[in-house]
Design a protein around this motif. Structure first.
Motif, PDB file in Angstrom:
ATOM      1  N   CYS A  54       7.123  10.068 -11.611  1.00  0.00           N
ATOM      2  CA  CYS A  54       6.088   9.023 -10.884  1.00  0.00           C
ATOM      3  C   CYS A  54       5.494   8.268 -12.021  1.00  0.00           C
ATOM      4  O   CYS A  54       4.836   7.190 -11.576  1.00  0.00           O
ATOM      5  CB  CYS A  54       5.262  10.015 -10.018  1.00  0.00           C
ATOM      6  N   VAL A 137      -8.925  -3.516 -14.505  1.00  0.00           N
ATOM      7  CA  VAL A 137      -9.301  -3.381 -13.209  1.00  0.00           C
ATOM      8  C   VAL A 137     -10.488  -2.707 -12.569  1.00  0.00           C
ATOM      9  O   VAL A 137     -10.514  -2.983 -11.264  1.00  0.00           O
ATOM     10  CB  VAL A 137      -7.885  -2.845 -12.414  1.00  0.00           C
ATOM     11  N   VAL A 160      -3.153   9.206 -14.129  1.00  0.00           N
ATOM     12  CA  VAL A 160      -2.846   9.931 -12.922  1.00  0.00           C
ATOM     13  C   VAL A 160      -1.218  10.272 -12.499  1.00  0.00           C
ATOM     14  O   VAL A 160      -0.590   9.962 -11.580  1.00  0.00           O
ATOM     15  CB  VAL A 160      -3.247   8.791 -11.623  1.00  0.00           C
ATOM     16  N   LEU A 179      -4.338  16.046  -6.826  1.00  0.00           N
ATOM     17  CA  LEU A 179      -4.559  14.815  -6.781  1.00  0.00           C
ATOM     18  C   LEU A 179      -5.649  14.262  -5.463  1.00  0.00           C
ATOM     19  O   LEU A 179      -5.604  15.100  -4.707  1.00  0.00           O
ATOM     20  CB  LEU A 179      -3.361  14.043  -6.632  1.00  0.00           C
ATOM     21  N   PHE A 180      -6.502  13.320  -6.026  1.00  0.00           N
ATOM     22  CA  PHE A 180      -7.801  13.139  -5.097  1.00  0.00           C
ATOM     23  C   PHE A 180      -7.674  11.844  -4.781  1.00  0.00           C
ATOM     24  O   PHE A 180      -7.878  11.110  -5.730  1.00  0.00           O
ATOM     25  CB  PHE A 180      -8.799  13.869  -5.812  1.00  0.00           C
ATOM     26  N   GLY A 181      -7.917  11.498  -3.209  1.00  0.00           N
ATOM     27  CA  GLY A 181      -8.304  10.124  -3.033  1.00  0.00           C
ATOM     28  C   GLY A 181      -6.848   9.514  -3.066  1.00  0.00           C
ATOM     29  O   GLY A 181      -5.862  10.018  -2.876  1.00  0.00           O
ATOM     30  N   ARG A 182      -6.752   7.961  -2.741  1.00  0.00           N
ATOM     31  CA  ARG A 182      -5.475   7.381  -2.637  1.00  0.00           C
ATOM     32  C   ARG A 182      -5.731   5.931  -3.121  1.00  0.00           C
ATOM     33  O   ARG A 182      -6.900   5.560  -3.561  1.00  0.00           O
ATOM     34  CB  ARG A 182      -5.351   7.170  -1.006  1.00  0.00           C
ATOM     35  N   GLY A 183      -4.483   5.290  -3.481  1.00  0.00           N
ATOM     36  CA  GLY A 183      -4.342   4.056  -4.039  1.00  0.00           C
ATOM     37  C   GLY A 183      -5.062   3.918  -5.371  1.00  0.00           C
ATOM     38  O   GLY A 183      -4.960   4.947  -6.181  1.00  0.00           O
ATOM     39  N   ALA A 184      -5.657   2.995  -5.617  1.00  0.00           N
ATOM     40  CA  ALA A 184      -6.388   2.697  -6.993  1.00  0.00           C
ATOM     41  C   ALA A 184      -7.294   3.848  -7.405  1.00  0.00           C
ATOM     42  O   ALA A 184      -7.816   3.876  -8.352  1.00  0.00           O
ATOM     43  CB  ALA A 184      -7.034   1.252  -6.936  1.00  0.00           C
ATOM     44  N   THR A 186      -7.119   6.771  -6.875  1.00  0.00           N
ATOM     45  CA  THR A 186      -6.655   8.231  -6.948  1.00  0.00           C
ATOM     46  C   THR A 186      -6.885   8.794  -8.252  1.00  0.00           C
ATOM     47  O   THR A 186      -6.845   8.011  -9.271  1.00  0.00           O
ATOM     48  CB  THR A 186      -5.079   8.078  -6.860  1.00  0.00           C
TER      49      THR A 186
ATOM     50  N   PHE B  46      -6.436  12.152   1.180  1.00  0.00           N
ATOM     51  CA  PHE B  46      -5.504  11.052   1.212  1.00  0.00           C
ATOM     52  C   PHE B  46      -5.362  10.109   2.540  1.00  0.00           C
ATOM     53  O   PHE B  46      -5.201   9.019   2.412  1.00  0.00           O
ATOM     54  CB  PHE B  46      -3.928  11.599   1.166  1.00  0.00           C
ATOM     55  N   THR B  48      -7.282   8.526   5.760  1.00  0.00           N
ATOM     56  CA  THR B  48      -8.533   7.843   5.796  1.00  0.00           C
ATOM     57  C   THR B  48      -9.265   8.539   6.906  1.00  0.00           C
ATOM     58  O   THR B  48     -10.457   8.652   7.120  1.00  0.00           O
ATOM     59  CB  THR B  48      -8.563   6.172   6.169  1.00  0.00           C
ATOM     60  N   GLY B 266      -4.136   7.773   9.531  1.00  0.00           N
ATOM     61  CA  GLY B 266      -4.632   6.537   8.805  1.00  0.00           C
ATOM     62  C   GLY B 266      -3.896   6.404   7.652  1.00  0.00           C
ATOM     63  O   GLY B 266      -4.753   6.729   6.502  1.00  0.00           O
ATOM     64  N   ALA B 267      -2.774   6.153   7.371  1.00  0.00           N
ATOM     65  CA  ALA B 267      -2.022   5.860   6.078  1.00  0.00           C
ATOM     66  C   ALA B 267      -1.011   5.149   6.405  1.00  0.00           C
ATOM     67  O   ALA B 267       0.203   5.680   6.818  1.00  0.00           O
ATOM     68  CB  ALA B 267      -1.680   7.328   5.350  1.00  0.00           C
ATOM     69  N   GLU B 433      -3.654  -3.105  -1.135  1.00  0.00           N
ATOM     70  CA  GLU B 433      -4.317  -2.372  -2.254  1.00  0.00           C
ATOM     71  C   GLU B 433      -4.870  -1.093  -1.496  1.00  0.00           C
ATOM     72  O   GLU B 433      -4.845  -0.007  -1.965  1.00  0.00           O
ATOM     73  CB  GLU B 433      -5.575  -3.355  -3.122  1.00  0.00           C
ATOM     74  N   ASP B 434      -5.528  -1.414  -0.307  1.00  0.00           N
ATOM     75  CA  ASP B 434      -6.158  -0.107   0.470  1.00  0.00           C
ATOM     76  C   ASP B 434      -4.855   0.954   0.928  1.00  0.00           C
ATOM     77  O   ASP B 434      -5.173   2.181   0.949  1.00  0.00           O
ATOM     78  CB  ASP B 434      -6.518  -0.781   1.853  1.00  0.00           C
ATOM     79  N   GLU B 435      -3.673   0.265   0.968  1.00  0.00           N
ATOM     80  CA  GLU B 435      -2.625   1.139   1.551  1.00  0.00           C
ATOM     81  C   GLU B 435      -1.787   1.901   0.569  1.00  0.00           C
ATOM     82  O   GLU B 435      -0.772   2.593   0.737  1.00  0.00           O
ATOM     83  CB  GLU B 435      -2.028   0.642   2.607  1.00  0.00           C
ATOM     84  N   SER B 436      -1.653   1.369  -0.769  1.00  0.00           N
ATOM     85  CA  SER B 436      -0.953   1.891  -1.666  1.00  0.00           C
ATOM     86  C   SER B 436      -1.144   3.389  -1.672  1.00  0.00           C
ATOM     87  O   SER B 436      -2.486   3.887  -1.845  1.00  0.00           O
ATOM     88  CB  SER B 436      -1.339   1.301  -3.063  1.00  0.00           C
ATOM     89  N   CYS B 437      -0.312   4.279  -2.014  1.00  0.00           N
ATOM     90  CA  CYS B 437      -0.497   5.707  -2.055  1.00  0.00           C
ATOM     91  C   CYS B 437      -1.083   6.080  -3.236  1.00  0.00           C
ATOM     92  O   CYS B 437      -1.677   7.143  -3.540  1.00  0.00           O
ATOM     93  CB  CYS B 437       0.852   6.449  -1.675  1.00  0.00           C
ATOM     94  N   GLY B 438      -0.905   5.379  -4.294  1.00  0.00           N
ATOM     95  CA  GLY B 438      -1.375   5.690  -5.574  1.00  0.00           C
ATOM     96  C   GLY B 438      -0.526   6.488  -6.520  1.00  0.00           C
ATOM     97  O   GLY B 438      -1.041   7.079  -7.781  1.00  0.00           O
ATOM     98  N   GLN B 439       0.805   6.911  -6.084  1.00  0.00           N
ATOM     99  CA  GLN B 439       1.479   7.918  -6.783  1.00  0.00           C
ATOM    100  C   GLN B 439       2.126   6.989  -8.034  1.00  0.00           C
ATOM    101  O   GLN B 439       2.028   7.745  -9.142  1.00  0.00           O
ATOM    102  CB  GLN B 439       2.834   8.108  -6.207  1.00  0.00           C
ATOM    103  N   ARG B 444       0.006   1.266  -7.725  1.00  0.00           N
ATOM    104  CA  ARG B 444      -1.318   1.454  -7.603  1.00  0.00           C
ATOM    105  C   ARG B 444      -2.321   0.502  -8.431  1.00  0.00           C
ATOM    106  O   ARG B 444      -3.274   0.053  -7.979  1.00  0.00           O
ATOM    107  CB  ARG B 444      -1.675   3.011  -8.342  1.00  0.00           C
ATOM    108  N   ARG B 448      -3.973  -3.751  -7.136  1.00  0.00           N
ATOM    109  CA  ARG B 448      -5.380  -3.859  -7.471  1.00  0.00           C
ATOM    110  C   ARG B 448      -5.326  -5.170  -8.272  1.00  0.00           C
ATOM    111  O   ARG B 448      -6.124  -6.178  -8.109  1.00  0.00           O
ATOM    112  CB  ARG B 448      -6.045  -2.876  -7.905  1.00  0.00           C
TER     113      ARG B 448
END
Lengths: 394, 504
Positions: A54, A137, A160, A179-184, A186, B46, B48, B266-267, B433-439, B444, B448
């Motif tokens: 990842c 960012v 992350v 891992l906590f939260g999502r997207g930017a 996280t 994760f 919403t 909500g993802a 940006e809102d829907e990127s999973c962040g992995q 991620r 942004r």
């Protein structure tokens, strides 16, 4: 007919950057590259946990694959051709490092900050360079105050990669972080964002040891650069974990309690001479780490005691020589021979007056099995009582 | 590490039952399932609908809704004292601006249009839903090989967006040595501009269920999952009713099929097939690395066929009337296709037309343009924007890909000359940006970076960020794990390419 039997010994051959290499079936491209000494950068990888692919740092070109593939997860196959030095791979590394940098706390020279044991992001930027110069960012990550005494987390120094989370789950089976939260946004969190003290965390500090960018740090070691590493064996229990003591020169505390015996034994001759007193500095253990995984019995792991309980080394109340209480009621330094003679005399006195079963022998879980054996032998053979115990036995 | 026998796949529904991510809920769910508490909390954070629970109004900030005045609506609601949360596309672009009330029930304009029924349609949205399951009976008579051969002859391409030939997947699952197999229906329609699966589930649920049953029969699966987005409460009710009616037929024809409806929370990323599998298993919806593909190692590591709602809804007609018949419905590529159209047209809605019609033909069905068209987005946010000079392109998988765009799931949005394309690009970049999973970092951080680049341009007339858009997009495309990151820069890139005047 000649039937070839597939065994674990069967090797397969592939090519990396034009060189042939043989690996066992099931090996990854990353493992094959290591065989050849081909450097593939990683952030989220550690041999002790399942590869996640990842962090995207280890992407390479693989013949027949449209997309770049992570070397850490992609299985080697016979005849595979891997390329790690193409312009595409180099451009990817620069572009990725630019993004990581834009999302990271930087020092005054513009380098990624690491306050932990690894500094891989800065190292990779030094080696592979960056692409576009991107403005920060300022990702909206939640931070969490945590009053635990040992582990500190800086979300803005975190890439992350989730290695700490996977280590905590897969190696320690503790699963205190996630891992906590999502997207930017996280980041790494705990259940209900509670302090680690109120979670399943055992404060082993493994998250610090694996963190590639020093986002996880030992609180007591902050801003304590080490000058020297001393390998030793942990004496908190009998497992025999190897420790690397990180030693730094620090200002010596003032006052009469500052004596020879508080200095680090290994540095005794160097430190405790008259010049050490004159300069008023001394060497101290400022951080404890494990040797590299795969090199010692503890395989890179430590427990809370091994990693964090080292204040006793320099503690002013630490006993470093035998003391015998005199007629005046005070303790006085003595030789080992005198001290042992005094103990023997006292124990024999009790035995003569009240019998052997008036005695009891308790040894420590910090002793080895051999030492515990000797203790019970002393109890049974020398004094003739079965009243022997070890503190970890119940 | 979870305990042996832990009930991981239950944690998302339990989190919902207990009111989402509130203090103490993760601990309670951990007790009930045997999954570590932190892990559960991470899952809750994760999604919403779980992470931001509570009775409040959720207003869609998708492209079409923003063009239809969602921004104004949010202000009005806030002024009247209503708690408002702007959310990603609600899949109601034909009824824009849309919102969900505090019980997640839809608040929107009148329902969009659908095309009149005709014989050259495979799905016939306007027809009476057929609950006879005669196509399934016919499939059973023909046997799996013949069914898959008809799919192949029909040239059915996956309608979820990638356009991958359906028979390959069916064949791949069927030929696995492992005998426990699953069919998963991807009903997580959440791409801004798309609402066709919603209409199928509402109007023709039996069509999809019959397609799903044929898929299960052909691939040897005994269990099927329908993953419906959580914002589609009406669709869930419609499916439940239809499943009840379907049960006797499934029992009679294929010895029963266990069907489970799993709700999304909500993802958008859970529309990505492997993220969807993660969600069903009770994890954070982060896409898996591919290979291995789900046909080989899918749900709980078993061979899994994942098809979009519309793909499966095409199957009964193919079985009934033959692959050749279906193929001939298309113009440039096989079959008829549900096109969603919204934005600046007179009658937004879902129209079933030959695959490969042009924009003008589609808009003619939809009552013509509103104002002077300037741009169109041919297949959802991921497809970026095209200028009207490309209005002659056949709307199919191949031609749009060649034009640097994509068909996606054919969610077209028309933008007229009242729209600033930098603004339009910003709405889409906010979505990604809102829907990127962040992995993975490319997506991620990159999503942004791109959103901030267009922000700096619109808010501060600074071109600093715009200079790096293409290089960052290159890295996002090369480095991201899944398709979201690969295409997430396209709205901004294409707007900058074709509508330079809005960026100077």
């Amino acid at each position: 007919m000649n039937t070839k039997i597939e065994t674990a010994e069967t090797k397969l051959e592939l090519e990396i950057d034009g060189e042939q290499v043989e690996v066992r079936p099931g090996a990854t491209v990353l493992e094959a590259a290591r065989e050849l000494g081909v450097e593939i950068p990683v952030l989220c990888h550690d041999d002790r946990v399942d590869p996640a692919g990842c962090c995207r740092m280890c992407l390479v070109e693989i013949e027949g694959q449209r997309r770049l593939q992570p070397a850490c997860t992609f299985k080697a196959s016979p005849g595979m051709e891997v390329k790690t030095k193409t312009e595409r791979v180099a451009r990817h590394r620069r572009g990725l490092l630019s993004l990581y940098k834009a999302d990271h706390r930087l020092d005054e020279r513009g380098r990624p900050v690491s306050r932990g044991v690894h500094d891989k992001l800065a190292d990779h930027i030094d080696t592979y360079g960056t692409g576009p110069e991107l403005p920060p960012v300022n990702a909206p990550r939640a931070s969490r105050s945590d009053e635990n005494p040992y582990i500190q987390f800086d979300p803005d120094a975190c890439v992350v990669c989730g290695l700490c989370v996977r280590y905590c789950d897969e190696v320690e089976a503790v699963s205190a972080i996630t891992l906590f939260g999502r997207g930017a946004s996280t980041t790494i969190g705990t259940a209900d964002q509670r302090s680690l003290l109120d979670t399943s965390c055992e404060l082993c500090g493994g998250c610090i040891a694996v963190c590639p960018t020093g986002a996880m740090t030992e609180k007591p070691s902050l801003d304590q650069p080490s000058e020297q590493i001393v390998r030793t064996t942990c004496n908190f229990c009998g497992v025999g974990c190897q420790l690397d003591l990180h030693v730094a020169t620090v200002a010596a505390p003032k006052g009469p309690s500052q004596t020879v015996s508080q200095d680090l034994g290994a540095e005794r001759s160097e430190v405790v001479g008259p010049q050490a007193r004159v300069s008023e500095t001394m060497k101290r253990v400022v951080r404890v780490t494990s040797p590299e995984p795969g090199t010692t019995v503890n395989d890179g792991n430590l427990c809370v005691k091994g990693r964090f309980s080292y204040e006793f080394i320099h503690h002013e109340e630490r006993l470093t020589e035998p003391l015998i209480r005199g007629e005046d009621g005070e303790l006085h330094p003595a030789s080992w021979a005198d001290a042992i003679a005094r103990v023997a005399e006292g124990l024999h006195g009790v035995k003569q007056r009240y019998g052997a079963d008036a005695l009891g022998f308790v040894s420590s879980s910090r002793c080895t099995g051999e030492e515990n054996y000797l203790m019970q032998k002393l109890s049974r053979a020398a004094f003739g009582t079965n009243n022997c115990h070890q503190c970890a036995a119940t | 590490m979870e305990k042996k026998g832990a009930k991981r796949s239950r944690i998302i529904e339990l989190l919902e039952e207990h009111g989402g991510m509130r203090p103490g809920v993760a601990r309670e769910v951990a007790r009930e399932t045997g999954v570590p508490e932190a892990d559960i909390f991470g899952v809750a954070s994760f999604y919403t609908l779980l992470a931001r629970p509570g009775a409040h109004t959720r207003v869609c900030q998708g492209l079409t809704c923003m063009m239809a005045g969602a921004g104004r609506r949010m202000e009005e609601l806030r002024e009247s004292g209503v708690e408002v949360e702007p959310v990603s596309c609600l899949g109601q672009c034909d009824r824009a601006p849309a919102a969900l009330d505090d019980k997640l029930e839809l608040v929107a304009g009148p329902r969009g249009a659908i095309s009149p029924v005709s014989d050259d349609q495979a799905m016939k949205l306007g027809a009476e839903d057929d609950a006879s399951y005669s196509a399934l009976a016919r499939a059973v008579e023909q046997g799996p090989e013949r069914v898959i051969a008809e799919l192949k002859a029909g040239g059915l391409q996956g309608r979820g967006g990638a356009g991958f030939p359906a028979h390959f997947k069916w064949d791949a699952v069927r030929n696995q040595a492992e005998t426990t197999r699953y069919v998963v229906v991807n009903a997580d329609e959440a791409e801004p501009g798309n609402f066709k699966d919603r209409e199928l589930m509402l109007r023709r649920p039996h069509l999809m269920i019959e397609g799903m049953a044929i898929a299960a029969f052909a691939t040897g699966a005994k269990t099927a999952f329908i993953y419906v987005r959580g914002e589609f409460k009406g669709c869930r009710r419609s499916l439940e009713r239809a499943l009840e009616a379907a049960k006797p037929h499934l029992d009679r024809l294929i010895g029963g099929l266990e069907v489970r409806i799993v709700e999304g929370h909500g993802a958008y990323i859970c529309g990505e097939e492997t993220a969807l599998l993660e969600a069903i298993e009770g994890r954070r919806g982060m896409p898996r690395l591919k290979p291995p593909y789900p046909t080989e190692s899918g749900l709980w590591g078993k061979p899994t066929l994942i098809n979009n709602v519309e793909t499966l809804a095409c199957v009964p007609a193919i079985v009934d009337r033959g692959g050749e018949w279906f193929r001939a419905l298309g113009r440039t590529e096989p079959g008829s296709k549900l096109y969603c159209i919204s934005g600046h047209v007179n009658k937004p809605g879902v129209y079933e037309l030959p695959l490969g019609v042009t924009l003008d033909e589609l808009v003619e069905e939809a009552g013509g343009y509103l104002g002077t068209p300037r741009a169109f987005s041919p297949g959802g946010a991921s497809s970026g924007f095209l200028p009207m000079s490309q209005r002659e392109l056949p709307l199919d998988f191949g031609a749009l890909a060649k034009a640097g765009s994509m068909m996606g799931s054919a969610g077209l949005v028309v933008l007229n000359d009242t729209i600033n394309m930098a603004e339009a690009a910003r709405w889409q970049q906010i979505f990604f940006e809102d829907e990127s999973c962040g992995q993975c970092a490319p997506c991620r951080i990159g999503a942004r970076v791109q959103r901030q680049a267009v922000d700096r341009w619109i808010d501060g007339k600074s071109r600093v960020g715009l200079a790096h858009v293409n290089e960052v997009a290159w890295e996002m495309n090369e480095g991201s794990i899944c398709g979201l990151g690969m295409v997430a820069s396209l709205p901004l890139q294409s707007a900058m390419k074709y509508f330079e005047e809005d960026f100077t």
